[in-house]
Design a protein around this motif. Structure first.
Motif, mmCIF file in Angstrom:
data_model
loop_
_atom_site.group_PDB
_atom_site.id
_atom_site.type_symbol
_atom_site.label_atom_id
_atom_site.label_comp_id
_atom_site.label_asym_id
_atom_site.label_seq_id
_atom_site.Cartn_x
_atom_site.Cartn_y
_atom_site.Cartn_z
ATOM 1 N N VAL A 200 51.565 34.042 36.406
ATOM 2 C CA VAL A 200 50.927 35.165 37.083
ATOM 3 C C VAL A 200 49.550 35.398 36.445
ATOM 4 O O VAL A 200 49.238 34.846 35.401
ATOM 5 C CB VAL A 200 51.792 36.447 36.995
ATOM 6 C CG1 VAL A 200 53.125 36.239 37.696
ATOM 7 C CG2 VAL A 200 52.011 36.869 35.558
ATOM 8 N N PHE B 10 50.048 32.756 45.771
ATOM 9 C CA PHE B 10 49.414 34.073 45.802
ATOM 10 C C PHE B 10 49.838 34.826 47.049
ATOM 11 O O PHE B 10 49.984 34.241 48.110
ATOM 12 C CB PHE B 10 47.888 33.950 45.859
ATOM 13 C CG PHE B 10 47.269 33.425 44.610
ATOM 14 C CD1 PHE B 10 47.286 34.155 43.444
ATOM 15 C CD2 PHE B 10 46.636 32.197 44.612
ATOM 16 C CE1 PHE B 10 46.689 33.674 42.296
ATOM 17 C CE2 PHE B 10 46.039 31.712 43.476
ATOM 18 C CZ PHE B 10 46.071 32.453 42.310
ATOM 19 N N GLU C 49 52.692 37.779 42.594
ATOM 20 C CA GLU C 49 52.760 36.388 43.010
ATOM 21 C C GLU C 49 54.118 36.197 43.692
ATOM 22 O O GLU C 49 55.091 36.849 43.342
ATOM 23 C CB GLU C 49 52.621 35.456 41.803
ATOM 24 C CG GLU C 49 51.195 35.268 41.350
ATOM 25 C CD GLU C 49 50.614 36.436 40.564
ATOM 26 O OE1 GLU C 49 49.418 36.434 40.307
ATOM 27 O OE2 GLU C 49 51.339 37.374 40.204
ATOM 28 N N ARG D 155 55.257 33.175 41.060
ATOM 29 C CA ARG D 155 54.223 32.453 40.313
ATOM 30 C C ARG D 155 53.307 31.665 41.236
ATOM 31 O O ARG D 155 53.660 31.350 42.358
ATOM 32 C CB ARG D 155 54.855 31.518 39.291
ATOM 33 C CG ARG D 155 55.713 30.427 39.925
ATOM 34 C CD ARG D 155 56.522 29.642 38.930
ATOM 35 N NE ARG D 155 57.600 30.446 38.414
ATOM 36 C CZ ARG D 155 58.280 30.160 37.310
ATOM 37 N NH1 ARG D 155 57.984 29.089 36.616
ATOM 38 N NH2 ARG D 155 59.252 30.935 36.894
ATOM 39 N N ALA D 156 52.160 31.341 40.710
ATOM 40 C CA ALA D 156 51.205 30.442 41.359
ATOM 41 C C ALA D 156 50.878 29.343 40.349
ATOM 42 O O ALA D 156 51.173 29.478 39.167
ATOM 43 C CB ALA D 156 49.944 31.205 41.745
ATOM 44 N N ARG E 134 47.276 39.791 46.390
ATOM 45 C CA ARG E 134 47.264 39.281 45.017
ATOM 46 C C ARG E 134 48.489 39.662 44.204
ATOM 47 O O ARG E 134 48.883 38.905 43.340
ATOM 48 C CB ARG E 134 46.021 39.721 44.248
ATOM 49 C CG ARG E 134 44.742 39.230 44.833
ATOM 50 C CD ARG E 134 43.609 39.441 43.905
ATOM 51 N NE ARG E 134 43.466 40.815 43.490
ATOM 52 C CZ ARG E 134 42.446 41.261 42.796
ATOM 53 N NH1 ARG E 134 41.494 40.441 42.437
ATOM 54 N NH2 ARG E 134 42.375 42.518 42.450
#
Length: 192
Positions: free
Chosen positions: A70, A10, A17, A50-51, A14
């Motif tokens: 995401v 993150f 990502e 991405r997370a 926010r």
């Protein structure tokens, strides 16, 4: 070799990502560590931001990234989805490797049936019993379904196969954000 790779996660605000690659090199100096963080500028393409991804070193020294995604922050902010993990949108570019010798990411095209897109699953390297294998368990898919399927990826041949279908006994309940651990006897442990 005393180094660790960090990818994605993150951002402070926010969105979006992250898609950066970092290397931490540690050294022991007496009773303490010294270390250095370096931002890696990969050659060629790299995974999308991405997370909730899995990242593990395989027997051939490459770093495998699987899954992640995401979030639909509009759903969260509007209150149409109150649970963050149910607003996940898994990345379709599922499986990548990072070669730390060349600082290069490579998108993998695997044979066999490939696991579905998912976030917050467990990913671990097999130890001496299955040293050429990676194992993937659980996570959450793009429809908000928690998963409890178990997959094996063989680095020799780049082949995925689902192995949960022929295991006996009661599997762990579906879950996300878990720990997956492998021991020298070939056992896998799901934690949390």
């Amino acid at each position: 070799d005393g180094s660790f790779i960090l990818f994605g996660g993150f951002s402070v605000k926010r969105l979006p990502e992250l898609s950066d690659t970092w290397k931490l090199t540690l050294a022991v100096a007496g009773e303490s560590y010294t270390g250095n963080w370096n931002l890696i500028e990969p050659t060629g393409s790299s995974p999308s931001g991405r997370a909730g991804l899995g990242l593990v070193r395989s027997n051939d020294g490459k770093i495998h990234l699987f899954g992640g995604g995401v979030f639909d922050w509009k759903k969260i902010d509007a209150g149409t989805e109150k649970l963050l993990f149910r607003a996940v949108i898994p990345s379709e570019d599922l499986h990548w490797t990072f070669d730390s010798a060349t600082d290069e990411w490579t998108k993998l095209e695997s044979t066999g049936t490939v696991p579905s897109a998912r976030c917050f699953s467990g990913l671990v390297k097999g130890t001496s019993f299955r040293e050429t294998s990676l194992f993937l368990f659980g996570g959450i898919d793009g429809n908000g379904n928690l998963l409890n399927d178990l997959w094996e990826y063989r680095t020799i041949g780049s082949t995925w196969r689902e192995i949960s279908s022929f295991l006996v006994g009661q599997p762990p309940s579906p879950r996300l954000g878990l720990g997956l651990i492998s021991d020298d006897s070939g056992n896998l442990y799901v934690v949390g």
